[in-house]
Motif scaffolding. Structure first.
Motif, PDB file in Angstrom:
ATOM      1  N   LEU A  82      47.598  44.082  32.500  1.00 56.52           N
ATOM      2  CA  LEU A  82      47.380  42.904  33.154  1.00 56.52           C
ATOM      3  C   LEU A  82      46.382  42.177  32.202  1.00 56.52           C
ATOM      4  O   LEU A  82      46.658  40.743  32.153  1.00 56.52           O
ATOM      5  CB  LEU A  82      46.532  43.395  34.337  1.00 56.52           C
ATOM      6  CG  LEU A  82      47.333  43.610  35.558  1.00 56.52           C
ATOM      7  CD1 LEU A  82      46.207  44.465  36.528  1.00 56.52           C
ATOM      8  CD2 LEU A  82      48.103  42.857  36.128  1.00 56.52           C
ATOM      9  N   LEU A  83      45.934  42.737  31.054  1.00 55.79           N
ATOM     10  CA  LEU A  83      45.005  41.951  30.299  1.00 55.79           C
ATOM     11  C   LEU A  83      45.616  41.102  29.122  1.00 55.79           C
ATOM     12  O   LEU A  83      45.283  40.202  28.638  1.00 55.79           O
ATOM     13  CB  LEU A  83      44.018  42.686  29.439  1.00 55.79           C
ATOM     14  CG  LEU A  83      42.884  43.387  30.403  1.00 55.79           C
ATOM     15  CD1 LEU A  83      42.130  44.538  29.357  1.00 55.79           C
ATOM     16  CD2 LEU A  83      41.802  42.243  30.665  1.00 55.79           C
ATOM     17  N   ASN A 143      35.640  48.317  31.720  1.00 54.81           N
ATOM     18  CA  ASN A 143      35.268  49.218  32.869  1.00 54.81           C
ATOM     19  C   ASN A 143      35.103  48.068  33.993  1.00 54.81           C
ATOM     20  O   ASN A 143      35.724  48.420  35.303  1.00 54.81           O
ATOM     21  CB  ASN A 143      33.974  49.965  32.782  1.00 54.81           C
ATOM     22  CG  ASN A 143      33.915  50.936  31.850  1.00 54.81           C
ATOM     23  OD1 ASN A 143      35.143  51.366  31.696  1.00 54.81           O
ATOM     24  ND2 ASN A 143      32.875  51.417  31.603  1.00 54.81           N
ATOM     25  N   ALA A 144      34.728  46.716  34.093  1.00 55.61           N
ATOM     26  CA  ALA A 144      34.676  45.980  35.040  1.00 55.61           C
ATOM     27  C   ALA A 144      36.102  45.566  35.514  1.00 55.61           C
ATOM     28  O   ALA A 144      36.252  45.335  36.699  1.00 55.61           O
ATOM     29  CB  ALA A 144      33.852  44.705  34.563  1.00 55.61           C
ATOM     30  N   ALA A 145      36.791  45.166  34.325  1.00 59.67           N
ATOM     31  CA  ALA A 145      38.106  44.864  34.608  1.00 59.67           C
ATOM     32  C   ALA A 145      39.019  45.916  35.478  1.00 59.67           C
ATOM     33  O   ALA A 145      39.820  45.974  36.255  1.00 59.67           O
ATOM     34  CB  ALA A 145      38.914  44.444  33.480  1.00 59.67           C
ATOM     35  N   GLN A 146      38.752  47.032  34.836  1.00 59.86           N
ATOM     36  CA  GLN A 146      39.515  48.461  35.487  1.00 59.86           C
ATOM     37  C   GLN A 146      38.967  48.591  36.695  1.00 59.86           C
ATOM     38  O   GLN A 146      39.933  48.938  37.886  1.00 59.86           O
ATOM     39  CB  GLN A 146      38.990  49.682  34.774  1.00 59.86           C
ATOM     40  CG  GLN A 146      39.705  51.025  35.158  1.00 59.86           C
ATOM     41  CD  GLN A 146      40.959  51.039  34.765  1.00 59.86           C
ATOM     42  OE1 GLN A 146      41.224  51.098  33.435  1.00 59.86           O
ATOM     43  NE2 GLN A 146      41.844  51.394  35.622  1.00 59.86           N
ATOM     44  N   LEU A 147      37.718  48.407  37.368  1.00 55.14           N
ATOM     45  CA  LEU A 147      37.322  48.529  38.829  1.00 55.14           C
ATOM     46  C   LEU A 147      37.958  47.594  39.614  1.00 55.14           C
ATOM     47  O   LEU A 147      38.576  47.757  40.680  1.00 55.14           O
ATOM     48  CB  LEU A 147      35.899  48.578  38.818  1.00 55.14           C
ATOM     49  CG  LEU A 147      35.072  49.653  38.183  1.00 55.14           C
ATOM     50  CD1 LEU A 147      33.652  49.319  38.156  1.00 55.14           C
ATOM     51  CD2 LEU A 147      35.286  50.830  39.129  1.00 55.14           C
ATOM     52  N   GLU A 155      39.643  36.253  45.089  1.00 56.73           N
ATOM     53  CA  GLU A 155      39.056  36.967  43.963  1.00 56.73           C
ATOM     54  C   GLU A 155      38.708  35.845  42.896  1.00 56.73           C
ATOM     55  O   GLU A 155      37.717  35.772  42.398  1.00 56.73           O
ATOM     56  CB  GLU A 155      39.896  37.999  43.475  1.00 56.73           C
ATOM     57  CG  GLU A 155      40.016  39.318  44.374  1.00 56.73           C
ATOM     58  CD  GLU A 155      38.698  39.938  44.549  1.00 56.73           C
ATOM     59  OE1 GLU A 155      37.674  39.972  43.663  1.00 56.73           O
ATOM     60  OE2 GLU A 155      38.617  40.333  45.694  1.00 56.73           O
ATOM     61  N   ILE A 156      39.605  34.888  42.836  1.00 55.64           N
ATOM     62  CA  ILE A 156      39.159  33.965  41.595  1.00 55.64           C
ATOM     63  C   ILE A 156      38.320  32.739  42.255  1.00 55.64           C
ATOM     64  O   ILE A 156      37.485  32.395  41.481  1.00 55.64           O
ATOM     65  CB  ILE A 156      40.674  33.110  41.574  1.00 55.64           C
ATOM     66  CG1 ILE A 156      40.451  32.396  39.925  1.00 55.64           C
ATOM     67  CG2 ILE A 156      41.013  32.015  42.456  1.00 55.64           C
ATOM     68  CD1 ILE A 156      40.573  33.339  38.751  1.00 55.64           C
ATOM     69  N   GLN A 157      38.170  32.706  43.664  1.00 56.73           N
ATOM     70  CA  GLN A 157      37.039  32.097  44.283  1.00 56.73           C
ATOM     71  C   GLN A 157      35.707  32.479  44.043  1.00 56.73           C
ATOM     72  O   GLN A 157      34.622  32.212  43.685  1.00 56.73           O
ATOM     73  CB  GLN A 157      37.392  31.534  45.608  1.00 56.73           C
ATOM     74  CG  GLN A 157      36.086  31.058  46.473  1.00 56.73           C
ATOM     75  CD  GLN A 157      35.827  29.442  45.846  1.00 56.73           C
ATOM     76  OE1 GLN A 157      36.727  28.990  45.215  1.00 56.73           O
ATOM     77  NE2 GLN A 157      34.636  28.915  46.240  1.00 56.73           N
ATOM     78  N   GLY A 179      46.161  38.611  35.345  1.00 61.82           N
ATOM     79  CA  GLY A 179      45.629  38.864  34.177  1.00 61.82           C
ATOM     80  C   GLY A 179      44.658  37.763  33.846  1.00 61.82           C
ATOM     81  O   GLY A 179      43.364  38.469  33.412  1.00 61.82           O
ATOM     82  N   LEU A 180      44.689  36.575  34.201  1.00 63.17           N
ATOM     83  CA  LEU A 180      43.412  35.726  34.177  1.00 63.17           C
ATOM     84  C   LEU A 180      42.247  36.003  34.834  1.00 63.17           C
ATOM     85  O   LEU A 180      41.194  36.241  34.331  1.00 63.17           O
ATOM     86  CB  LEU A 180      44.087  34.304  34.420  1.00 63.17           C
ATOM     87  CG  LEU A 180      43.023  33.121  34.530  1.00 63.17           C
ATOM     88  CD1 LEU A 180      42.372  33.049  33.172  1.00 63.17           C
ATOM     89  CD2 LEU A 180      43.543  31.862  35.238  1.00 63.17           C
ATOM     90  N   LEU A 181      42.525  36.619  36.134  1.00 64.77           N
ATOM     91  CA  LEU A 181      41.686  37.240  36.936  1.00 64.77           C
ATOM     92  C   LEU A 181      40.635  38.205  36.218  1.00 64.77           C
ATOM     93  O   LEU A 181      39.679  37.982  36.300  1.00 64.77           O
ATOM     94  CB  LEU A 181      42.175  37.597  38.203  1.00 64.77           C
ATOM     95  CG  LEU A 181      40.943  38.276  39.281  1.00 64.77           C
ATOM     96  CD1 LEU A 181      40.095  37.203  39.504  1.00 64.77           C
ATOM     97  CD2 LEU A 181      41.727  38.850  40.530  1.00 64.77           C
TER      98      LEU A 181
END
Length: 526
Positions: free
Chosen positions: A31-32, A78-82, A103-105, A352-354
């Motif tokens: 996703l990244l 880790n934040a992205a993984q969670l 989530e983007i909001q 990915g952006l999120l």
């Protein structure tokens, strides 16, 4: 380091970092590197993107290249993984576009809060896959709302980004748009559209900084001329450029806005995000759009942009739909809810952006927790003194001129952001009769790549990519850049004296390592 060969497509199910997990939702690494243009694609040999960064934390490397990009940190990953794991569970039973919009909001609201921007003065926030995408969106909004042909004024691409002129004039700037569609770089997005543009140089032929008054005067002449010719004007002011300059000056931009309130719109290219919340608030209060990214000074993962538009200006710019121009670049939820400009954009996710913004917020959160602004200022001043002393005294290194950061009339020189954090420098090899010879651009790039190669250097170092710096002694040269990031500041100040010295020692070692590689390369060529 090997040159890039055939790249892995983010859509390819068998790519190195794209093995779907058991639940069918892509991995965090996958996703990244999804939801951006071709620059985010991994080189299958090195496993890194165009900026030399992998989609996982990179151990044992001195990360000093934040003007370009930095490998994701453990905390950010880790934040992205969670978030990825939470999304994987929800997406089984809920619509992915609805999840993304929510989530983007949430990210939008936290970004505003961390920037000390609150209702009712808080700006509208539009997310984009990169700073270049934000330039594209800003220009399309300005063109759609203009009652006259649009003229864009900008500084040289070497100081902003190679794709910025194309983005600002409504052309594709990569071989792939952010939402995954293949496009032709340089091809106009909308055939009926034409945006004029004028480039203003901010460095002289030898790479030295052009006098600020001269730059301001040229911008002013172009605004006057374009207005007299019946054009609307979008002026792009850079704060700060790839080599650490502000141009045109803040005072010039404010003066021009006051003189031409009906025909001039100003976009602050602050994609480096190297300023305080007070400076950001001042820009927005002045009525300027501001483009930022989470991947430069903040060291979030590569490709996370946002365009901030003050409320009064948004009422004009966000009325007319730009979906026909941005369909390949932007999803509806990337825009504020209900604005006319996003009408017609697809309701689809860009996870990915999120995730990249989630990682960037993890870095911003840590930086905002440093409550002693005086301590930040003192540390940055120490870094600047140490770096400039080493660049100005070493026979094989030479600092490239950077003007003082001046944001008057509305910013006092008391915050940390008036201190230099990007240090461009040239490389020289010994010559005959105590002379030194500047390295050509190709040689500088070789040094840049060698610094990151653990087979060449015991402790790899990542500096920012070389940028064109004109000609010295008839030789076309490039400047490397050593950068101080929010991550370095946090690391230095967490344990006070001990950590400060460790970070400063790492900086000194990096510059000495550059000089050693230059010396060894020169000796090997004798």
């Amino acid at each position: 380091m090997n040159a890039p060969s055939q790249a892995i497509s983010p859509a390819h199910p068998h790519g190195k970092y794209l093995s779907p997990l058991a639940d069918g939702f892509p991995s965090t690494e996958a996703l990244l590197i999804h939801g951006g243009d071709a620059r985010i694609t991994l080189n299958p040999v090195t496993g890194t993107n165009q900026y030399g960064c992998p989609p996982r934390p990179q151990e044992n490397i001195a990360a000093l290249g934040s003007a370009t990009a930095t490998a994701i940190s453990e905390d950010a990953f880790n934040a992205a993984q969670l978030l990825r794991d939470r999304l994987a569970q929800e997406i089984i039973s809920r619509d992915s576009a609805e999840i993304y919009a929510r989530e983007i909001q949430r990210v939008r609201q936290e970004l505003l809060a961390l920037c000390d921007l609150h209702p009712p003065e808080d700006p509208e926030v539009i997310f984009g896959a990169s700073g270049t995408d934000c330039h594209l969106m800003a220009a399309q909004l300005a063109a759609a709302s203009a009652k006259k042909p649009l003229c864009v004024l900008l500084v040289d691409a070497a100081e902003t980004g190679s794709g910025v002129p194309q983005a600002l004039t409504g052309h594709h700037f990569s071989s792939r748009a952010a939402l995954g569609t293949g496009v032709i770089p340089g091809e106009i997005i909308e055939k009926s559209q034409y945006i004029d543009y004028i480039n203003v140089s901010i460095r002289l032929a030898d790479g030295s900084a052009r006098p600020g008054a001269e730059v301001d005067a040229e911008f002013a002449r172009h605004v006057v001329s374009a207005t007299a010719a019946g054009q609307q004007v979008l002026l792009t002011m850079v704060d700060v450029s790839k080599t650490g300059l502000i141009a045109p000056s803040v005072a010039c931009a404010v003066d021009l806005q006051q003189r031409f309130p009906d025909t001039l719109t100003i976009l602050v290219d602050a994609c480096q995000f190297r300023f305080s919340t007070a400076t950001l608030r001042n820009y927005l209060a002045q009525g300027f759009m501001v483009g930022i990214t989470g991947s430069k000074f903040l060291t979030g993962p590569s490709f996370s942009g946002a365009l901030l538009i003050p409320k009064p200006l948004s009422r004009r710019l966000l009325t007319h739909s730009v979906a026909d121009k941005l369909q390949l670049y932007s999803a509806q939820a990337d825009w504020p809810e209900g604005v006319g400009a996003a009408h017609g954009l697809k309701k689809m996710p860009n996870f990915g952006l999120l995730l990249r913004w989630e990682g960037a917020l993890a870095e911003l959160r840590k930086f905002r927790m440093l409550d002693n602004q005086t301590e930040i200022t003192e540390f940055l001043q120490t870094c600047a003194t140490v770096i400039n002393r080493q660049l100005n005294t070493h026979p094989l290194l030479s600092g490239l001129e950077v003007n003082p950061l001046n944001r008057s009339p509305f910013a006092a020189e008391s915050g940390w952001d008036h201190i230099q954090t990007i240090f461009p420098f040239l490389l020289y090899k010994p010559g005959a009769d105590t002379r030194r010879i500047p390295l050509i651009s190709a040689e500088t790039k070789q040094i840049y790549l060698a610094l990151q190669d653990h087979t060449n250097i015991e402790n790899p170092i990542q500096l920012a990519q070389p940028v064109s710096a004109g000609f010295r002694d008839g030789i076309e040269v490039s400047a490397l850049r050593l950068c101080i990031s929010s991550r370095l500041i946090v690391e230095a100040l967490q344990n006070h004296g001990r950590s400060k010295q460790e970070v400063i020692g790492r900086i000194k070692n990096a510059l000495e390592s550059v000089a050693q590689l230059v010396k060894l390369d020169a000796e090997n060529k004798v």
